[in-house]
Design a protein around this motif. Structure first.
Motif: not given
Length: 289
Positions: A199-207, A212-219, A254-258
């Motif tokens: 749960x902490x990992x998911x929260x920190x992945x989002x943060x 916004x700078x990455x251009x990707x949301x988790x969804x 996906x690959x594009x996200x790295x």
């Protein structure tokens, strides 16, 4: 004294300087590299083959390795051998036989790994009659962090076998300097606390990653539902920022996200660590308890 290293995920590149064959050890002849009490040396090998006139494989392997006789040195060299032997094609089959003698001779091990990769490439090329393709293999094994009680290594690889793009892999390993124990998820996070850490990992992945700078949301950036995320196949990496969590290409995105990654500060997971992990990465705190 702590030494902070940097690590870079392998990026696509052509190794134009790899014509011919060469083996190079530490440029500082006769001088060992010391890192928090551990003696280290380095070796780099590069080689290439051409087959059928229009197929070429380039291989470069660079390794920083310990030269001492302590348990941690043996553990790191065994891990290096394992990474090189299972780095290409079928990860369930060793490319070469790992012997105690080979583990003690890292330069010979690196050359054998390079020869095995190029031999496998030649077999591929021999089956490609009238078809031209280029292969590229670029492997680096190096320290990323050293502390008085542990050392963290990583294996970075980039492999291109044709197609639209190559593939990268990032595999870290943290070793106890006291007895050579390597940290895995099983001996790092308490079983009963695994879901809380996820749960902490998911929260920190989002943060930290899906910003916004990455251009990707988790969804948008995940191939899986956030609710189905598990601990990554990538082993835990510890440095002075805390626990670095990294997911491999295609593992959850996906690959594009790295390779989605985040850092969990030690104080945020201290209570979730096993006694084994605490003794390695938080020895002063463990002794106080």
């Amino acid at each position: 004294m702590k030494k902070k290293g940097t690590f870079t995920l392998a990026a696509a590149m052509l190794i134009s300087s790899m014509a011919g064959c060469g083996v190079k050890k530490n440029d500082r002849a006769g001088e060992e590299i010391y890192s928090s009490g551990m003696a280290l040396d380095s070796v780099e090998i590069y080689d290439s083959i051409t087959a059928n006139g229009n197929c070429k494989a380039l291989c470069k392997i660079s390794v920083m390795y310990p030269t001492g006789n302590a348990l941690v040195d043996d553990s790191v060299r065994a891990w290096i051998a394992d990474r090189l032997a299972y780095s290409y094609e079928d990860n369930s089959t060793s490319a070469f036989t790992i012997t105690p003698e080979l583990q003690s001779n890292v330069p010979a091990m690196v050359k054998l790994a390079c020869d095995s990769i190029l031999s496998s490439s030649r077999r591929d090329f021999d089956s490609m009659k009238g078809f031209g393709i280029n292969y590229t293999f670029d492997y680096t094994i190096d320290t990323v962090y050293t502390a008085p009680s542990y050392i963290t290594y990583c294996f970075n690889s980039y492999c291109y076998l044709g197609g639209a793009h190559g593939g990268a892999m990032f595999q870290p390993a943290t070793f106890s300097k006291a007895d050579g124990t390597m940290l895995t998820w099983d001996n790092t996070i308490k079983c009963d606390d695994e879901q809380a850490v996820i749960a902490l990992i998911k929260r920190e992945l989002a943060n930290q990653f899906f910003t916004p700078e990455s251009g990707w949301t988790m969804d948008e950036g995940l191939l899986v539902s956030p609710d189905s995320i598990k601990l990554p196949v990538t082993p835990p990496l510890f440095d002075d920022d805390g626990l670095v969590v990294t997911y491999q290409q295609y593992e959850i995105s996906p690959y594009a996200v790295g390779m989605p990654s985040c850092v969990l500060p030690l104080d945020s997971i201290a209570g979730d660590l096993t006694p084994t992990a605490r003794a390695i990465v938080m020895p002063d705190d463990s002794e106080a308890r």
